[in-house]
Motif scaffolding. Structure first.
Motif, mmCIF file in Angstrom:
data_model
loop_
_atom_site.group_PDB
_atom_site.id
_atom_site.type_symbol
_atom_site.label_atom_id
_atom_site.label_comp_id
_atom_site.label_asym_id
_atom_site.label_seq_id
_atom_site.Cartn_x
_atom_site.Cartn_y
_atom_site.Cartn_z
ATOM 1 N N ARG A 90 -5.634 -7.269 15.549
ATOM 2 C CA ARG A 90 -4.182 -7.397 15.545
ATOM 3 C C ARG A 90 -3.730 -8.792 15.095
ATOM 4 N N PHE A 91 -4.490 -9.822 15.430
ATOM 5 C CA PHE A 91 -4.102 -11.178 15.050
ATOM 6 C C PHE A 91 -4.099 -11.334 13.531
ATOM 7 N N LEU A 92 -5.110 -10.789 12.859
ATOM 8 C CA LEU A 92 -5.179 -10.874 11.395
ATOM 9 C C LEU A 92 -4.254 -9.860 10.724
ATOM 10 N N GLY A 93 -4.150 -8.685 11.323
ATOM 11 C CA GLY A 93 -3.397 -7.605 10.693
ATOM 12 C C GLY A 93 -1.905 -7.643 10.947
ATOM 13 N N GLY A 94 -1.481 -8.537 11.798
ATOM 14 C CA GLY A 94 -0.068 -8.595 12.133
ATOM 15 C C GLY A 94 0.173 -7.925 13.472
ATOM 16 N N LEU A 95 1.221 -8.306 14.106
ATOM 17 C CA LEU A 95 1.489 -7.800 15.446
ATOM 18 C C LEU A 95 1.959 -6.355 15.453
ATOM 19 N N LEU A 96 2.433 -5.869 14.322
ATOM 20 C CA LEU A 96 2.914 -4.498 14.254
ATOM 21 C C LEU A 96 1.762 -3.548 13.943
ATOM 22 N N ASN A 97 1.865 -2.318 14.403
ATOM 23 C CA ASN A 97 0.851 -1.322 14.087
ATOM 24 C C ASN A 97 0.804 -1.016 12.598
ATOM 25 N N ALA A 98 1.853 -1.373 11.862
ATOM 26 C CA ALA A 98 1.902 -1.132 10.424
ATOM 27 C C ALA A 98 0.841 -1.936 9.678
ATOM 28 N N GLY A 99 0.235 -2.928 10.310
ATOM 29 C CA GLY A 99 -0.786 -3.742 9.658
ATOM 30 C C GLY A 99 -2.213 -3.272 9.882
ATOM 31 N N LYS A 100 -2.379 -2.147 10.590
ATOM 32 C CA LYS A 100 -3.726 -1.637 10.835
ATOM 33 C C LYS A 100 -4.378 -1.231 9.513
ATOM 34 N N PRO A 101 -5.657 -1.580 9.341
ATOM 35 C CA PRO A 101 -6.335 -1.163 8.116
ATOM 36 C C PRO A 101 -6.732 0.315 8.185
ATOM 37 N N LEU A 102 -6.870 0.912 7.022
ATOM 38 C CA LEU A 102 -7.439 2.259 6.929
ATOM 39 C C LEU A 102 -8.945 2.080 6.827
ATOM 40 N N VAL A 103 -9.664 2.610 7.782
ATOM 41 C CA VAL A 103 -11.115 2.465 7.822
ATOM 42 C C VAL A 103 -11.732 3.810 7.438
ATOM 43 N N LEU A 104 -12.457 3.799 6.322
ATOM 44 C CA LEU A 104 -13.200 4.986 5.893
ATOM 45 C C LEU A 104 -14.639 4.817 6.347
ATOM 46 N N SER A 105 -15.101 5.715 7.187
ATOM 47 C CA SER A 105 -16.520 5.743 7.559
ATOM 48 C C SER A 105 -17.214 6.618 6.535
ATOM 49 N N THR A 106 -18.343 6.133 6.033
ATOM 50 C CA THR A 106 -19.053 6.896 5.000
ATOM 51 C C THR A 106 -20.416 7.344 5.501
ATOM 52 N N ALA A 107 -20.954 8.337 4.825
ATOM 53 C CA ALA A 107 -22.278 8.855 5.162
ATOM 54 C C ALA A 107 -23.392 7.944 4.652
ATOM 55 N N LEU A 116 -9.549 -0.701 4.060
ATOM 56 C CA LEU A 116 -8.577 -0.674 2.967
ATOM 57 C C LEU A 116 -7.201 -1.098 3.448
ATOM 58 N N LEU A 117 -6.516 -1.847 2.616
ATOM 59 C CA LEU A 117 -5.089 -2.124 2.789
ATOM 60 C C LEU A 117 -4.441 -1.585 1.521
ATOM 61 N N ILE A 118 -3.671 -0.515 1.669
ATOM 62 C CA ILE A 118 -3.100 0.190 0.521
ATOM 63 C C ILE A 118 -1.620 -0.161 0.395
ATOM 64 N N ASN A 119 -1.252 -0.582 -0.804
ATOM 65 C CA ASN A 119 0.132 -1.017 -1.082
ATOM 66 C C ASN A 119 0.602 -2.033 -0.040
ATOM 67 N N ARG A 120 -0.223 -3.023 0.235
ATOM 68 C CA ARG A 120 0.127 -4.033 1.239
ATOM 69 C C ARG A 120 1.252 -4.918 0.741
ATOM 70 N N ARG A 121 2.250 -5.056 1.600
ATOM 71 C CA ARG A 121 3.378 -5.934 1.314
ATOM 72 C C ARG A 121 3.199 -7.199 2.152
ATOM 73 N N GLU A 122 2.894 -8.282 1.465
ATOM 74 C CA GLU A 122 2.498 -9.548 2.086
ATOM 75 C C GLU A 122 3.528 -10.055 3.092
ATOM 76 N N ILE A 123 4.776 -10.131 2.717
ATOM 77 C CA ILE A 123 5.809 -10.694 3.598
ATOM 78 C C ILE A 123 6.033 -9.820 4.838
ATOM 79 N N MET A 124 6.127 -8.526 4.635
ATOM 80 C CA MET A 124 6.405 -7.603 5.735
ATOM 81 C C MET A 124 5.157 -7.270 6.563
ATOM 82 N N GLU A 125 3.962 -7.568 6.009
ATOM 83 C CA GLU A 125 2.691 -7.223 6.651
ATOM 84 C C GLU A 125 2.598 -5.728 6.934
ATOM 85 N N THR A 126 3.058 -4.924 5.978
ATOM 86 C CA THR A 126 2.974 -3.480 6.122
ATOM 87 C C THR A 126 2.128 -2.898 4.996
ATOM 88 N N THR A 127 1.639 -1.699 5.220
ATOM 89 C CA THR A 127 0.839 -0.982 4.226
ATOM 90 C C THR A 127 1.259 0.486 4.233
#
Length: 142
Positions: A90-107, A116-127
């Protein structure tokens, strides 16, 4: 799972967007200076950049490596979820849940988890990670 894009030639993507990414192994090797720099820009931690493209039969991460894109099939992805972890909290991703990364677990043991951070908006810290989590899980379930 391949680094060559062979099956999507000529197919129309279901959706696509910009991404920045790193594997769990890559995030685990980052030093404290990299983590401090990430407070200004996440690109300090996520050094892979390109387009995420969802096709009917494959998920493609363009520009994954010098050898080309990373192409994943439904069976290559064992889980897709937005969540904070010990590697990216949360400290790196921002205090909002909108900063959570998408984690793909692979085989693939050598690839492991992809953050992954998809369409990340730097100022808003949203994806757009939550929307992509739903898309990928719907796609995986056929």
């Amino acid at each position: 799972m391949t680094t060559m894009n062979t099956n999507t030639e000529g197919s129309t993507p279901l959706c696509e967007a910009d991404y920045i990414a790193a594997t769990a192994h890559e995030l685990g090797r980052k030093q404290s200076a990299d983590r401090a720099a990430a407070l200004v820009s996440q690109k300090a931690l996520f050094q892979r950049r390109g387009r995420i493209v969802l096709h009917p039969d494959e998920l493609v991460l363009t520009d994954w490596s010098d050898t080309g894109p990373l192409v994943l099939t439904r069976t290559d992805i064992t889980a897709a979820e937005t969540r904070f972890t010990d590697l990216y909290g949360r400290f790196l991703g921002g205090l909002l849940n909108a900063g959570k990364p998408l984690v793909l677990s692979t085989a693939s043991p050598s690839l492991g988890e992809i953050y992954l951070l998809i369409n990340r908006r730097e100022i808003m810290e949203t994806t757009d990670d939550r929307q992509w989590e739903k898309r990928i899980n719907d796609w995986r379930n056929g």
